[in-house]
Design an enzyme around this catalytic site. Sequence first.
Site, short mmCIF file in Angstrom:
data_model
loop_
_atom_site.label_atom_id
_atom_site.label_comp_id
_atom_site.label_asym_id
_atom_site.label_seq_id
_atom_site.Cartn_x
_atom_site.Cartn_y
_atom_site.Cartn_z
N GLY A 102 0.82 -1.20 0.00
CA GLY A 102 0.00 0.00 0.00
C GLY A 102 0.85 1.25 0.00
N SER A 103 0.31 2.32 0.50
CA SER A 103 0.99 3.61 0.48
C SER A 103 1.94 3.76 1.66
CB SER A 103 -0.04 4.74 0.52
OG SER A 103 -0.67 4.77 1.80
N CYS A 121 2.20 -0.52 -8.91
CA CYS A 121 3.21 0.09 -8.03
C CYS A 121 4.59 0.18 -8.66
CB CYS A 121 3.28 -0.68 -6.71
SG CYS A 121 3.78 -2.41 -6.91
N VAL A 172 0.04 4.69 5.01
CA VAL A 172 -0.58 3.58 5.73
C VAL A 172 0.49 2.62 6.22
CG1 VAL A 172 -2.25 1.69 5.57
CG2 VAL A 172 -2.65 3.83 4.33
N GLU A 199 5.56 -3.31 1.20
CA GLU A 199 5.77 -3.02 -0.22
C GLU A 199 4.95 -1.78 -0.52
OE1 GLU A 199 4.81 -2.47 -3.70
OE2 GLU A 199 3.92 -4.47 -3.86
#
Length: 476
Positions: A195-196, A251, A199, A217
């Site tokens: 995710g970001s 991503c 987060v 990741e």
Amino acid sequence: HAELLGRLRAAWLAGKTRPLEHRVAQLEALGRFLDERKQEILEATAADMGKVRASRPGPPWRAPSRPPETLPSQDFLLRASLPCPGAGCALGHWSRSALGSLGLGGSFPLLNLQLRLWGCPWAAGPPSNLPRTGGSWGGNCAVLKPSEVSRTVEKLVAEALPRYLDQDCFAVVTAGAEETTRLLQNKFDYIFFTGSPAVGRTVMAAAARHLTPVTLELGGKNPCYVADGCDVRNAARRLAWGRFFNAGQTCVAPDYLLCSPETREELLPALREAIAEFYGPDPQQSPDFGRIVGERQFQRVRALLSGGRVAIGGQTDAGSRYIAPTVLVDVQPSDPVMQEEIFGPILPILTVSSVEDAIAFINSRDRPLALYVFSSSKKVVKQFLEQTSSGGFCANDTIMQITLTSLPFGGIGQSGLGRYHGRSSFDTFSHQRSALLRGGGREALNRLRYPPYAPRRLPLLRAATETRRRPTCTLL
């Protein structure tokens, strides 16, 4: 979730996940899920990502070339995720090396939590590239939390996947942000998150309360340098595919492009040609171009179009969450489009005067998840490899590096922590426990280390514990 986690812990403590046969059976069950539910998976992904169904009448510039049920980019991901015939053999080999020749005792994380990103709910590459596969290989019990943003996929995973896997050892939890925060308050033995970075910090802070190790990741702004003199047409095709695949919601997609002013003028018509070749004169009607996953993400990505000047594309449609494949020029490093990961079909181009300037620009920013270089010069490629830092690297292509099980995948710094894929997935979800197994005899040899210590024993003790340097050159 106390009852759920208690059930999973009880299964692990009973040794249910330890036998190799059980782990192979779970891998095969995962393969059956991906195979038997393929059409449902494709339709769920289409619903969330807003893809145009290929079953509707095709655009006039392209004759039908695939079965009507196929959704192109997600079908590519799904096919690549099916377990290969040698998965069980690889697991057996890795397990034997971990338990035998390395002289290590096998030990596994008990319970891991896997939090997945919405952009690519089905990982690209072979089965070992799926975190769930790594957990099975490592003999783990696991809780899978799919993203609530991709609601249709979340529902499918929650309802269908547990029917294939051992429910004593595996569970799916559906939750929003608040409930996920409460889930993270529980003690896990490992947490895997995609995710970001924002987060990711929350996940890592929650893990720190229990000293739980994590793999994060996180993505980031992946740079791509196009050198003077390279094959511009080939570079443009590979760039357009990597940037606009899945409507840019990947991503590892190239996030911005660096090149000289002269190369930019050659690239723009080549990129325009590649986009037209891939998606036709009107990408909004193409069955191969997706949509932004949700209204909030659409508004965020559309706002990034204000930076620089639109050279290609730029059209949007809020009703269908469509943003055209877009190339921006005259972009400044301070523009909003350069301040965050785009995660959408926008490619900014910035000009630099030399290879050295490009490297300096990349090194002045957070370390990315991937770095791309297009050049016909091995010297230039080597220069970027040696003088930059990134999670992964690919020369003269985009995205394809993550499809290889032989290459570990993961970020560095702001783009992530830890790695997985292939053998690295097994290692991530396993613990190599050092073990010394001694016999009970020959006690006389231990007298040197037992007190009382006499001066005459000191030379012998030093000789026994001395570390001798060996030559670093080994003849093969």
